[in-house]
Design a protein around this motif. Structure first.
Motif, short mmCIF file in Angstrom:
data_model
loop_
_atom_site.label_atom_id
_atom_site.label_comp_id
_atom_site.label_asym_id
_atom_site.label_seq_id
_atom_site.Cartn_x
_atom_site.Cartn_y
_atom_site.Cartn_z
N ARG A 63 0.83 -1.20 0.00
CA ARG A 63 0.00 0.00 0.00
C ARG A 63 0.86 1.25 0.00
NH1 ARG A 63 -2.81 2.83 4.30
NH2 ARG A 63 -2.17 1.23 5.78
N ALA A 64 0.55 2.18 -0.91
CA ALA A 64 1.30 3.43 -1.01
C ALA A 64 0.50 4.45 -1.80
CB ALA A 64 2.65 3.19 -1.69
N PHE A 65 0.33 5.64 -1.23
CA PHE A 65 -0.29 6.78 -1.93
C PHE A 65 -1.69 6.45 -2.43
CE2 PHE A 65 4.33 7.06 -3.52
CZ PHE A 65 4.77 7.51 -2.28
N GLY A 66 -2.47 5.71 -1.69
CA GLY A 66 -3.84 5.43 -2.08
C GLY A 66 -3.99 4.31 -3.09
N GLU A 67 -2.90 3.62 -3.39
CA GLU A 67 -2.97 2.48 -4.30
C GLU A 67 -2.09 1.37 -3.74
OE1 GLU A 67 -1.07 2.95 -8.06
OE2 GLU A 67 0.38 4.40 -7.32
N TRP A 210 -5.92 -12.55 -1.37
CA TRP A 210 -5.66 -11.12 -1.15
C TRP A 210 -6.96 -10.31 -1.27
CZ3 TRP A 210 -1.77 -8.08 0.56
CH2 TRP A 210 -1.89 -6.72 0.33
N ASN A 211 -7.73 -10.55 -2.32
CA ASN A 211 -8.96 -9.80 -2.52
C ASN A 211 -9.98 -10.05 -1.42
OD1 ASN A 211 -8.50 -8.28 -4.88
ND2 ASN A 211 -8.79 -10.09 -6.16
N ARG A 212 -9.92 -11.24 -0.87
CA ARG A 212 -10.83 -11.54 0.24
C ARG A 212 -10.43 -10.74 1.48
NH1 ARG A 212 -12.28 -17.62 2.58
NH2 ARG A 212 -13.83 -16.92 4.14
N GLN A 213 -9.13 -10.57 1.69
CA GLN A 213 -8.65 -9.84 2.86
C GLN A 213 -8.69 -8.34 2.64
OE1 GLN A 213 -4.75 -11.05 4.09
NE2 GLN A 213 -4.88 -10.01 6.06
N TYR A 214 -8.41 -7.89 1.39
CA TYR A 214 -8.39 -6.46 1.08
C TYR A 214 -9.27 -6.19 -0.14
CZ TYR A 214 -4.23 -6.73 4.04
OH TYR A 214 -3.35 -6.97 5.07
N PRO A 215 -10.57 -6.29 0.00
CA PRO A 215 -11.46 -6.12 -1.16
C PRO A 215 -11.34 -4.72 -1.77
CG PRO A 215 -12.71 -6.13 0.90
CD PRO A 215 -11.31 -6.54 1.25
N GLY A 216 -11.26 -4.69 -3.09
CA GLY A 216 -11.19 -3.42 -3.80
C GLY A 216 -9.83 -2.78 -3.85
N SER A 217 -8.83 -3.39 -3.21
CA SER A 217 -7.52 -2.74 -3.11
C SER A 217 -6.83 -2.64 -4.48
CB SER A 217 -6.62 -3.50 -2.14
OG SER A 217 -6.42 -4.84 -2.57
N LEU A 218 -7.03 -3.63 -5.33
CA LEU A 218 -6.30 -3.65 -6.59
C LEU A 218 -6.97 -2.84 -7.70
CD1 LEU A 218 -5.12 -7.37 -6.69
CD2 LEU A 218 -4.03 -5.36 -5.69
N ALA A 220 -8.42 0.23 -6.78
CA ALA A 220 -8.58 1.57 -6.22
C ALA A 220 -7.99 2.64 -7.13
CB ALA A 220 -7.95 1.65 -4.83
N ARG A 221 -6.77 2.43 -7.60
CA ARG A 221 -6.12 3.42 -8.46
C ARG A 221 -6.86 3.55 -9.79
NH1 ARG A 221 -3.78 8.14 -9.24
NH2 ARG A 221 -2.21 8.14 -10.90
N PHE A 222 -7.25 2.43 -10.38
CA PHE A 222 -7.96 2.48 -11.65
C PHE A 222 -9.28 3.23 -11.51
CE2 PHE A 222 -11.06 0.64 -14.65
CZ PHE A 222 -10.43 1.00 -15.85
N ASN A 223 -9.96 3.04 -10.38
CA ASN A 223 -11.22 3.74 -10.16
C ASN A 223 -11.03 5.25 -10.12
OD1 ASN A 223 -12.60 1.32 -10.05
ND2 ASN A 223 -12.47 1.16 -7.82
N GLN A 224 -9.85 5.69 -9.70
CA GLN A 224 -9.57 7.13 -9.63
C GLN A 224 -9.32 7.73 -11.01
OE1 GLN A 224 -6.22 7.60 -7.02
NE2 GLN A 224 -7.25 6.72 -5.27
N ILE A 225 -8.65 6.99 -11.89
CA ILE A 225 -8.18 7.56 -13.15
C ILE A 225 -8.91 7.03 -14.38
CG2 ILE A 225 -5.89 7.96 -12.19
CD1 ILE A 225 -4.92 5.49 -13.69
N SER A 226 -9.85 6.12 -14.20
CA SER A 226 -10.49 5.49 -15.36
C SER A 226 -11.43 6.46 -16.06
CB SER A 226 -11.26 4.24 -14.93
OG SER A 226 -12.49 4.60 -14.33
N VAL A 227 -11.76 6.13 -17.29
CA VAL A 227 -12.69 6.95 -18.06
C VAL A 227 -14.11 6.85 -17.51
CG1 VAL A 227 -11.34 6.83 -20.19
CG2 VAL A 227 -13.05 5.06 -19.70
N PHE A 228 -14.35 5.94 -16.58
CA PHE A 228 -15.68 5.73 -16.04
C PHE A 228 -15.87 6.40 -14.68
CE2 PHE A 228 -14.07 1.88 -18.16
CZ PHE A 228 -14.90 1.84 -19.27
N ASN A 229 -14.81 6.98 -14.09
CA ASN A 229 -14.86 7.35 -12.68
C ASN A 229 -15.88 8.44 -12.37
OD1 ASN A 229 -13.43 9.62 -13.66
ND2 ASN A 229 -12.38 9.85 -11.69
N ASP A 230 -16.21 9.31 -13.33
CA ASP A 230 -17.21 10.34 -13.08
C ASP A 230 -18.57 9.97 -13.66
OD1 ASP A 230 -16.29 10.47 -15.65
OD2 ASP A 230 -16.22 12.66 -15.76
#
Length: 448
Positions: A63-67, A210-218, A220-230
């Protein structure tokens, strides 16, 4: 060319590639970008404590800088830090090694694909000199691991080692984020035997835990910068994807200025020298029967096009070996020794201009604080830390330093408080940025 001469030429090309990737490695650029500091410190923390900067024991992702950063580069850096300590050179040496490993793999893959040793040798030379690949071989970013792993996986595929190919494609899933799209896509293009899919699936099993322990972690960054985020209308999404996709084919990006972000390219002859453009166009014709090459060229911006960005070199780095192959076809398949000589001479002239600028001028251009490389921060921080140890004065870091927490951890290997410089400054040793030097304080250690 005899076999002996071919081997000598290959060794010389690889030696040249290693030199170009290691020369002045810690001085160009002079500062350390926050991502490099994060990668380096987390590798150091794994080495010394078996956990990351947040106290997670032997994490799969960091984990680093929100991603979350990928593990391949970080864990491969651990033995280098064990030998050479935590320094900017060590962090970048890992990138230089990964980039250098791609060169012999490039020759092997090219030969397996074309059955032509001179052409494969030329493709290896082109990748050796390609600014796109060279730049990321000199910075401590995880992206450089992806082309190397893809080349290795393709070699296993062409050598009919499906399990090893699948395992390596699976390993690439942990190298750089765009591999999560490209690894399965490339396997679909190759249509490997079922055993490759078994190996690929085995390598992805840790992701389930990993996803079971940290859901959505992988994501998170794509959700911020993707063409769908807004949540735009479908027509807007389509326009964004098509615009970004086509922008990556702009010759200004590929063969001149390159990525406009200076941490991703030097801005000179990037991502490839302009002299290569005509050979690239010719190469598209000569390798028209090579479906793998043409498919990779046609689709290379697909991952970047899903993000809101201008043409970006990092999210398209997997294409560098395939561009090298196309250009090699454009030079060699004329079968004119004179043309090859002209290509080499013109490439030498333009590359020497690029590399001289990269080593001596680029570090000056990238020194502005907004580029993220502050060459003064490391020496100043170490000086302040020594004064802290010798005098016992408290040590603080200004919150105006980009990613101040990880920078302070990297340079001191110890946690220190961060101060808000909008508030009254406390007594003690304080590392501040250049603009803050105008404040009338005499107990700060200033970035020079």
């Amino acid at each position: 060319m005899t076999i002996v001469k071919m081997k000598i030429a290959l060794v010389l090309i690889i030696a040249l590639g290693i030199f170009l990737r290691f020369y002045h490695l810690d001085l160009s650029p002079g500062g350390l970008y926050a991502d490099e500091a994060s990668i380096g410190y987390n590798a150091y923390s794994i080495l010394t404590a078996g956990r990351d900067e947040h106290g997670i024991t032997w994490p799969l992702f960091f984990r680093a800088f929100g991603e979350y950063k990928n593990p391949v580069f970080i864990y491969s850096l651990v033995p280098l830090i064990a030998v050479f300590d935590l320094t900017p050179w060590t962090v970048r040496a890992a990138a230089a090694i990964w980039g250098s490993l791609a060169l012999p793999l490039m020759f092997i893959f090219s030969y397996l694909l074309t059955k032509n040793k001179p052409l494969s040798l030329l493709a290896t030379l082109i990748l050796t000199l390609m600014p796109w690949h060279l730049h990321y071989s000199r910075l401590g970013f995880e992206a450089i691991t992806l082309p190397t792993l893809f080349l290795l996986a393709l070699i296993f595929q062409f050598k009919n080692r499906p399990l090893l190919a699948g395992l390596t494609f699976g390993l690439s899933f942990y190298s750089y984020t765009i591999a999560r799209l490209w690894a399965p896509l490339l396997m679909l293009i190759l249509k490997p035997r079922w055993l490759a899919w078994v190996g690929f699936g085995l390598m992805l099993l840790p992701l389930l835990f990993w996803n079971r322990q940290y859901p959505g972690s992988l994501t998170a960054r794509f959700n911020q910068i993707s063409v769908f985020n807004d949540r735009p209308a479908p027509i807007v999404v389509s326009q964004r994807i098509i615009t970004t996709y086509l922008a990556h084919f702009n010759p200004q990006f590929l063969f001149n200025q390159g990525d406009k972000t200076l941490r991703h390219s030097s801005g000179i002859s990037s991502e490839m020298p302009i002299i290569w453009l005509s050979f690239f166009l010719a190469g598209l014709w000569f390798c028209r029967k090579q479906k793998l090459i043409l498919t990779m060229i046609a689709l290379f911006p697909i991952a970047a096009a899903l993000t809101q960005t201008s043409p970006i070199a990092t999210r398209t780095i997997q294409a560098a070996p395939f561009f090298a192959l196309v250009i090699a076809h454009g030079v060699y398949c004329w079968r004119r020794p004179f043309l090859i000589l002209v290509f080499l001479l013109l490439t030498g002239v333009e590359f020497s201009h690029y590399y001289r600028d990269l080593i001596f001028a680029y570090p000056q251009r990238v020194q502005a604080p907004w580029h993220g490389f502050d060459a003064a921060l490391g020496p100043v921080t170490k000086e302040a830390y020594q004064q802290h140890l010798s005098t016992g004065q408290p040590l603080y870091f200004s919150d105006k330093i980009e990613q101040v927490n990880i920078q302070s951890l990297f340079w001191t290997k110890t946690k220190f408080p961060v101060i808000n410089t909008n508030n009254p400054l406390p007594a003690g040793l304080i590392v501040v940025t250049r603009p803050e030097c105008d404040q009338p304080i005499d107990y700060c250690v200033l970035t020079r």
